[in-house]
Design a protein around this motif. Structure first.
Motif, PDB file in Angstrom:
ATOM      1  N   LEU A  19       0.877  -1.155  -0.025  1.00  0.00           N
ATOM      2  CA  LEU A  19      -0.046   0.141  -0.142  1.00  0.00           C
ATOM      3  C   LEU A  19       1.014   1.149  -0.085  1.00  0.00           C
ATOM      4  O   LEU A  19       0.601   2.146  -0.647  1.00  0.00           O
ATOM      5  CB  LEU A  19      -0.855   0.149   1.199  1.00  0.00           C
ATOM      6  N   LEU A  20       1.929   1.248   0.795  1.00  0.00           N
ATOM      7  CA  LEU A  20       2.832   2.598   0.778  1.00  0.00           C
ATOM      8  C   LEU A  20       3.508   2.675  -0.533  1.00  0.00           C
ATOM      9  O   LEU A  20       3.648   3.508  -1.259  1.00  0.00           O
ATOM     10  CB  LEU A  20       3.855   2.286   2.148  1.00  0.00           C
ATOM     11  N   TYR A  21       3.830   1.635  -1.192  1.00  0.00           N
ATOM     12  CA  TYR A  21       4.700   1.340  -2.595  1.00  0.00           C
ATOM     13  C   TYR A  21       3.652   1.981  -3.635  1.00  0.00           C
ATOM     14  O   TYR A  21       3.912   2.955  -4.434  1.00  0.00           O
ATOM     15  CB  TYR A  21       4.839  -0.077  -2.665  1.00  0.00           C
ATOM     16  N   SER A  22       2.369   1.443  -3.548  1.00  0.00           N
ATOM     17  CA  SER A  22       1.228   1.943  -4.291  1.00  0.00           C
ATOM     18  C   SER A  22       1.033   3.465  -4.270  1.00  0.00           C
ATOM     19  O   SER A  22       0.756   4.223  -5.299  1.00  0.00           O
ATOM     20  CB  SER A  22      -0.138   1.044  -4.151  1.00  0.00           C
ATOM     21  N   THR A  23       1.125   4.038  -2.941  1.00  0.00           N
ATOM     22  CA  THR A  23       0.853   5.182  -2.715  1.00  0.00           C
ATOM     23  C   THR A  23       2.117   6.251  -3.530  1.00  0.00           C
ATOM     24  O   THR A  23       1.844   7.196  -4.002  1.00  0.00           O
ATOM     25  CB  THR A  23       0.668   5.597  -1.396  1.00  0.00           C
ATOM     26  N   TRP A  24       3.346   5.776  -3.198  1.00  0.00           N
ATOM     27  CA  TRP A  24       4.472   6.304  -3.616  1.00  0.00           C
ATOM     28  C   TRP A  24       4.250   6.191  -5.344  1.00  0.00           C
ATOM     29  O   TRP A  24       4.569   7.392  -6.061  1.00  0.00           O
ATOM     30  CB  TRP A  24       5.752   5.423  -3.289  1.00  0.00           C
ATOM     31  N   LYS A  83     -14.374  -5.294  -7.790  1.00  0.00           N
ATOM     32  CA  LYS A  83     -15.516  -4.561  -8.837  1.00  0.00           C
ATOM     33  C   LYS A  83     -14.905  -3.039  -8.842  1.00  0.00           C
ATOM     34  O   LYS A  83     -14.701  -2.579  -7.794  1.00  0.00           O
ATOM     35  CB  LYS A  83     -16.723  -4.808  -7.891  1.00  0.00           C
ATOM     36  N   GLY A  84     -15.167  -2.776 -10.010  1.00  0.00           N
ATOM     37  CA  GLY A  84     -14.747  -1.357 -10.233  1.00  0.00           C
ATOM     38  C   GLY A  84     -13.375  -0.760 -10.420  1.00  0.00           C
ATOM     39  O   GLY A  84     -12.991   0.133 -10.561  1.00  0.00           O
ATOM     40  N   GLY A  85     -12.557  -1.933 -10.365  1.00  0.00           N
ATOM     41  CA  GLY A  85     -10.958  -1.824 -10.531  1.00  0.00           C
ATOM     42  C   GLY A  85     -10.831  -1.544 -11.888  1.00  0.00           C
ATOM     43  O   GLY A  85     -11.655  -1.892 -12.830  1.00  0.00           O
ATOM     44  N   PHE A  86      -9.347  -1.262 -12.102  1.00  0.00           N
ATOM     45  CA  PHE A  86      -8.871  -0.937 -13.386  1.00  0.00           C
ATOM     46  C   PHE A  86      -7.604  -1.449 -13.607  1.00  0.00           C
ATOM     47  O   PHE A  86      -6.903  -0.768 -12.757  1.00  0.00           O
ATOM     48  CB  PHE A  86      -9.206   0.580 -13.727  1.00  0.00           C
ATOM     49  N   LYS A  87      -7.197  -1.977 -14.438  1.00  0.00           N
ATOM     50  CA  LYS A  87      -5.674  -2.483 -14.636  1.00  0.00           C
ATOM     51  C   LYS A  87      -5.036  -1.587 -15.459  1.00  0.00           C
ATOM     52  O   LYS A  87      -5.518  -1.185 -16.633  1.00  0.00           O
ATOM     53  CB  LYS A  87      -5.617  -3.547 -15.462  1.00  0.00           C
ATOM     54  N   PRO A  88      -4.259  -0.601 -14.867  1.00  0.00           N
ATOM     55  CA  PRO A  88      -3.434   0.273 -15.671  1.00  0.00           C
ATOM     56  C   PRO A  88      -2.552  -0.147 -16.615  1.00  0.00           C
ATOM     57  O   PRO A  88      -2.217  -1.383 -16.761  1.00  0.00           O
ATOM     58  CB  PRO A  88      -2.635   0.984 -14.462  1.00  0.00           C
ATOM     59  N   ASN A  89      -2.340   0.505 -17.782  1.00  0.00           N
ATOM     60  CA  ASN A  89      -1.412   0.323 -18.697  1.00  0.00           C
ATOM     61  C   ASN A  89       0.049   0.991 -18.346  1.00  0.00           C
ATOM     62  O   ASN A  89       0.241   2.321 -18.204  1.00  0.00           O
ATOM     63  CB  ASN A  89      -1.845   1.010 -20.044  1.00  0.00           C
ATOM     64  N   LEU A  97      -1.949  -1.450  -6.602  1.00  0.00           N
ATOM     65  CA  LEU A  97      -2.205  -2.751  -6.113  1.00  0.00           C
ATOM     66  C   LEU A  97      -2.598  -3.653  -6.886  1.00  0.00           C
ATOM     67  O   LEU A  97      -3.214  -3.519  -7.642  1.00  0.00           O
ATOM     68  CB  LEU A  97      -3.269  -2.613  -4.791  1.00  0.00           C
ATOM     69  N   LYS A  98      -2.152  -4.789  -6.882  1.00  0.00           N
ATOM     70  CA  LYS A  98      -2.280  -5.910  -7.745  1.00  0.00           C
ATOM     71  C   LYS A  98      -3.530  -6.466  -7.870  1.00  0.00           C
ATOM     72  O   LYS A  98      -4.390  -6.512  -8.811  1.00  0.00           O
ATOM     73  CB  LYS A  98      -1.317  -7.098  -7.464  1.00  0.00           C
ATOM     74  N   GLN A  99      -4.229  -6.413  -6.711  1.00  0.00           N
ATOM     75  CA  GLN A  99      -5.519  -6.873  -6.546  1.00  0.00           C
ATOM     76  C   GLN A  99      -6.512  -5.860  -6.929  1.00  0.00           C
ATOM     77  O   GLN A  99      -7.853  -5.962  -7.166  1.00  0.00           O
ATOM     78  CB  GLN A  99      -6.057  -7.269  -5.111  1.00  0.00           C
ATOM     79  N   ASN A 100      -6.037  -4.539  -7.252  1.00  0.00           N
ATOM     80  CA  ASN A 100      -6.992  -3.557  -7.820  1.00  0.00           C
ATOM     81  C   ASN A 100      -7.693  -3.826  -8.884  1.00  0.00           C
ATOM     82  O   ASN A 100      -9.033  -3.428  -9.122  1.00  0.00           O
ATOM     83  CB  ASN A 100      -6.140  -2.226  -7.798  1.00  0.00           C
ATOM     84  N   SER A 101      -7.245  -4.377  -9.849  1.00  0.00           N
ATOM     85  CA  SER A 101      -7.569  -4.897 -11.167  1.00  0.00           C
ATOM     86  C   SER A 101      -8.638  -6.014 -11.111  1.00  0.00           C
ATOM     87  O   SER A 101      -9.473  -6.241 -12.063  1.00  0.00           O
ATOM     88  CB  SER A 101      -6.480  -5.308 -12.203  1.00  0.00           C
ATOM     89  N   THR A 102      -8.712  -6.623  -9.979  1.00  0.00           N
ATOM     90  CA  THR A 102      -9.404  -7.986  -9.819  1.00  0.00           C
ATOM     91  C   THR A 102     -11.036  -7.257  -9.154  1.00  0.00           C
ATOM     92  O   THR A 102     -11.781  -8.379  -9.190  1.00  0.00           O
ATOM     93  CB  THR A 102      -8.876  -8.969  -9.143  1.00  0.00           C
TER      94      THR A 102
END
Length: 506
Positions: A348-353, A421-427, A414-419
């Motif tokens: 989470l800290l890494y994703s925030t960064w 509901k409402g998540g989006f896998k970034p490019n 976060l890896k689970q963000n794309s899985t």
């Protein structure tokens, strides 16, 4: 009454001006082939886009890209062309052609203007820039820096050294004291990073006036790069560059390799091997400081601001740090056995960064075209011209990041963000705070660990409370075209509060 104007003379002058303009356009302005990316004209020929960049900085590319909405387009600037790439797919195509669309020539084109080194040094730097005939100075120095800052023993030692220097500055943060957060971050990170890299004999440690001197130099970079009477038009930056260069010359005259980090040892070794004199080694080191400090410090500041401005995020990251064991004093965290794995154990800290960099990295990656090339078998790029890949355009691309691209979302990476509901896998091709391809920033691992470890130290011990009662993320002040993350337009004054349950020794 007679007129004050001589009509025949005015007609002659107008005709002469029109003829000169036509001649300039015919003989000097670059011709655009139908196969080249479409041209975005400007009402003011030759210099209109340059004026736009000087006024708006790299945000100008957001404005032009929004106007034409093309994956790649052309801007005419004086006698040259700049191709602006906004499509992640075309960025990949640029990266695949690194021998023909190269980064290293920019080291030669801009380096001398930035650091002020002499012509002899410039010839050493320019020799075999792109590895046409085996290694050259730029390639060898780059490889030494990559090796010293890649995850491993050297990176861990440098990060631990930085954290050990940080302890004194945290001890000085007494409860209820007030600080200007960017000012504190700027001074603290400058002192700790330079000691970790250069040892205690470095110029900043001997005289803290060089902290302000470096930022005078950084603020003047655009005028120094323009190289038009810089001593007249950028006197503070020009003087700061000279003073820093002389101070680092003296540092290298008394250099003891064992007292510095592997990165500096490698640079000194290659500089000496290639015959670069000590005065010019000092000047080159001023340019190195841009990579060490100029982007890092605003990035750390904005990381702290975004975390502390969100109480829920503060709580969740603290829970993550407790679980992973990254709590305590800077010395405690420096001794953590999993220091190099902090991005994996504190996601989470890494994703925030990472989200901080997506939102606040506004620079533009640049490449020089060494020979005519058909990019992606579609667009003709001409030899001798420039390719720019503006980060802010790709970092705000809805197709790459989703409809909430304008929002700061700390869990976006976060890896689970794309899985969910409402998540989006970034490019991730559109994510370019450290550049991409063969020229990706070699210091990215160090700055990531610096930022995450400093944030962990702060969150372990302190609450930060804005003195005016409300967190507001300040707009960035566009400055150097040679940097990516710009400082805030205004500082934030905060009160230091020791967390409940944290003793004086923590």
């Amino acid at each position: 009454m007679e007129s004050g104007y001589n009509l025949p003379l005015l007609l002659i002058l107008a005709a002469a001006a029109a003829a000169a303009w036509y001649a300039l356009d015919y003989f000097w302005a670059p011709r655009l082939s139908p196969k080249e990316p479409p041209l975005l004209p400007h009402p003011i020929p030759y210099i209109g886009h340059i004026l736009g960049l000087l006024r708006h900085g790299t945000r100008y590319y957001q404005m032009t890209s929004a106007k034409c909405k093309l994956p790649i387009y052309t801007l005419n600037m004086l006698s040259g062309k700049v191709y602006i790439v906004t499509s992640p797919d075309l960025v990949n195509a640029v990266n695949r052609n690194s021998k023909k669309i190269a980064f290293n020539p920019f080291v030669a084109m801009l380096g001398k203007r930035i650091t002020g080194h002499d012509e002899g040094t410039s010839q050493i730097v320019q020799h075999n820039l792109n590895g046409e005939h085996g290694p050259g100075y730029v390639i060898d120095v780059h490889d030494r820096i990559v090796a010293s800052l890649a995850p491993g023993k050297d990176l861990q030692q440098t990060t631990k050294a930085m954290l050990s220097q940080l302890s004194a500055y945290f001890e000085a943060l007494t409860p209820n004291a007030e600080i200007n957060l960017f000012e504190w971050t700027r001074y603290t990170v400058t002192m700790c990073s330079t000691r970790a890299l250069y040892g205690t004999e470095n110029p900043f440690n001997k005289n803290t006036k060089f902290v302000d001197a470096f930022w005078d130099f950084d603020h003047a970079l655009n005028l120094l790069i323009a190289d038009v009477l810089p001593e007249l038009f950028a006197p503070k930056g020009y003087r700061a560059r000279m003073e820093l260069g002389t101070a680092f010359q003296e540092y290298f005259e008394n250099y003891i390799p064992a007292k510095s980090a592997a990165m500096i040892q490698g640079r000194y070794s290659e500089n000496s091997r290639y015959g670069i004199t000590l005065p010019n080694q000092g000047r080159l080191e001023v340019g190195t400081l841009i990579g060490v400090l100029a982007n890092t410090i605003p990035s750390i500041f904005y990381t702290l601001v975004h975390i502390y401005s969100d109480p829920g995020l503060v709580s969740d990251i603290r829970d993550e740090l407790e679980t992973s064991g990254f709590v305590g004093t800077p010395e405690d965290i420096s001794q953590h056995s999993g220091l190099l794995a902090m991005p994996e154990t504190c996601p989470l800290l890494y994703s925030t960064w990472q989200e901080v960099l997506r939102v606040h990295a506004l620079g533009a990656g640049a490449r020089y075209i060494l020979e005519d090339i058909m990019l992606d078998d579609t667009f003709l790029l001409r030899k001798g011209m420039v390719v720019q890949m503006p980060m802010a355009v790709m970092h705000s691309d809805v197709a790459a990041w989703g409809e909430h691209v304008e929002e700061f979302r700390p869990r976006r990476f976060l890896k689970q963000n794309s899985t969910i509901k409402g998540g989006f896998k970034p490019n991730f091709t559109a994510y370019r705070p450290f550049g991409g391809g063969a020229s990706m920033c070699p210091g990215r691992h160090f700055v990531t660990l610096e930022t995450m470890a400093l944030a962990a130290c702060m969150l372990s011990r302190f609450d930060l409370i804005p003195v005016d009662g409300q967190w507001n993320v300040p707009r960035q002040k566009q400055e150097s075209l040679a940097t990516n993350v710009f400082p805030p337009e205004k500082d934030i004054r905060v009160k230091i509060a020791t967390r409940k349950g944290v003793g004086a020794s923590k």
